[in-house]
Design an enzyme around this catalytic site. Structure first.
Site, PDB file in Angstrom:
ATOM      1  N   MET A   1      52.710  28.109 -24.376  1.00  0.00           N
ATOM      2  CA  MET A   1      53.304  29.226 -23.008  1.00  0.00           C
ATOM      3  C   MET A   1      54.101  28.979 -22.474  1.00  0.00           C
ATOM      4  SD  MET A   1      49.170  29.017 -21.273  1.00  0.00           S
ATOM      5  CE  MET A   1      49.005  27.469 -20.760  1.00  0.00           C
TER       6      MET A   1
ATOM      7  N   LYS B   1      43.336  36.114 -20.954  1.00  0.00           N
ATOM      8  CA  LYS B   1      41.917  35.949 -20.152  1.00  0.00           C
ATOM      9  C   LYS B   1      41.230  34.176 -19.824  1.00  0.00           C
ATOM     10  CE  LYS B   1      38.611  36.100 -23.382  1.00  0.00           C
ATOM     11  NZ  LYS B   1      37.401  34.819 -22.964  1.00  0.00           N
TER      12      LYS B   1
ATOM     13  N   HIS C   1      42.975  30.453 -14.790  1.00  0.00           N
ATOM     14  CA  HIS C   1      42.040  29.571 -13.301  1.00  0.00           C
ATOM     15  C   HIS C   1      42.082  28.218 -13.650  1.00  0.00           C
ATOM     16  CE1 HIS C   1      38.732  30.090 -15.833  1.00  0.00           C
ATOM     17  NE2 HIS C   1      38.887  29.609 -16.423  1.00  0.00           N
TER      18      HIS C   1
END
Length: 338
Positions: free
Chosen positions: A226, A239, A243
């Site tokens: 990514m 999702k 974090h």
């Protein structure tokens, strides 16, 4: 009063292990198989089954779980609650989540937090305990640990996404394609695709993760990085991915997302599902849960959960000026527009 509070904090670590015990013994399934009538202790012990001499200790475990609202109790016996229903095998089966949370290696890692603060160096607590390895390396090398991690994330995603789809169906209205970045074994997109069959869904994750993706006609699976390139789609979903990463890395991921999504006129957006720290909320349990996750992020990834302002700063730095926020339980859903 101070001593009582201190003792509560010190012994409350027993609670998750008791919940794990209930998951491993499949107590929710035993009660459910009793036609959802209140099941007496003796019948519960027989259904598990356990040795007769351990029946009184089972009663002590159930007493604590009843006190915590996991199960309910009447004169006839024990009953399910919305919390214990989450551990039903034919439901969300959240037992895998508590088993991962209380996995011995995870607990041993957190027990070294004081030593980590005293140590020098930039590595995380997890890396200090695992000879410099990241959790991603551990899940790749240790198949058993990796499977437990995937099962925990899958059951959590299944429940969370059912709530998201039910509460915010407008997130997916009109979309023709969606890529779930860091989508693991495909649980999230499977929930979405079942509700929106016209939506073409793709799971995008590391190649070794994708190899374990659920085989399904509902979605495609692609391997990649990514930080380098994300497959093009109307919408990108992240999702509980950001974090895991510090701000600079989050900005890089979001920049790749901006490159991948369609223009706004045809529904282009990024959908982010994350916890948001809110110290002013009137729900102390939600605040405490979020802050506990925050410490876990520090220990494992050297990252954090973020406040609303911190999310705003990250979004702006990545070039996203316009966005909406929705709330589902303790989670925030951010819609970012190009």
């Amino acid at each position: 009063m101070e001593l009582s509070r201190f003792l509560h904090l010190s012994t409350n670590i027993i609670a998750p292990f008791t919940l794990r015990c209930a998951a491993e013994l499949k107590i929710s399934d035993c009660i459910d198989a009793y036609d959802r009538q209140a099941i007496p202790l003796k019948e519960l012990a027989r259904a598990i089954p356990i040795a007769p001499e351990k029946e009184p200790m089972l009663g002590q475990v159930m007493r604590l779980l009843v006190q915590q609202g996991v199960f309910a109790q009447s004169e006839e016996g024990y009953m399910l609650t919305p919390v214990s229903e989450l551990m039903l095998s034919q439901g969300s089966d959240m037992g895998a989540f508590i088993c991962f949370a209380t996995e011995p290696d995870n607990c041993n890692t957190l027990s070294q937090m004081g030593n980590w603060f005293r140590s020098s160096g930039a590595g995380t607590l997890y890396q200090m305990k695992h000879e410099g390895k990241s959790p991603w390396e551990t899940t790749k090398e240790n198949k058993e640990f990796g499977n437990l991690f995937n099962e925990a994330m899958a059951c959590h995603s299944r429940k969370l996404m059912k709530d998201v789809v039910a509460s915010c169906p407008q997130l997916f209205d009109g979309l023709k394609s969606l890529v779930d970045v860091g989508g693991g074994t495909g649980t999230t997109v499977k929930v979405i695709a079942k509700t929106f069959p016209e939506l073409r869904c793709t799971v995008f994750d590391l190649p070794h993760v994708i190899s374990n993706a659920l085989k399904s006609e509902l979605f495609n699976a692609m391997g990649g990085n990514m930080f380098e390139k994300i497959p093009a789609a109307n919408a990108i979903m992240l999702k509980q991915i950001l974090h895991d990463w510090p701000d600079d890395d989050c900005i890089k991921i979001l920049e790749r997302c901006r490159e991948a999504i369609s223009p706004l006129e045809v529904g282009g957006k990024v959908i982010i599902v994350e916890l948001t720290i809110d110290l002013e909320t009137h729900d102390p349990m939600a605040t405490e849960t979020t802050l506990c996750f925050d410490i876990d992020m520090v220990a494992v990834f050297g990252s954090k959960e973020r406040s609303r302002q911190e999310w705003h700063n990250v979004f702006q730095a990545a070039g996203f000026v316009n966005y909406k926020v929705h709330t589902v339980g303790i989670y925030s859903i951010y819609e970012l527009y190009p």
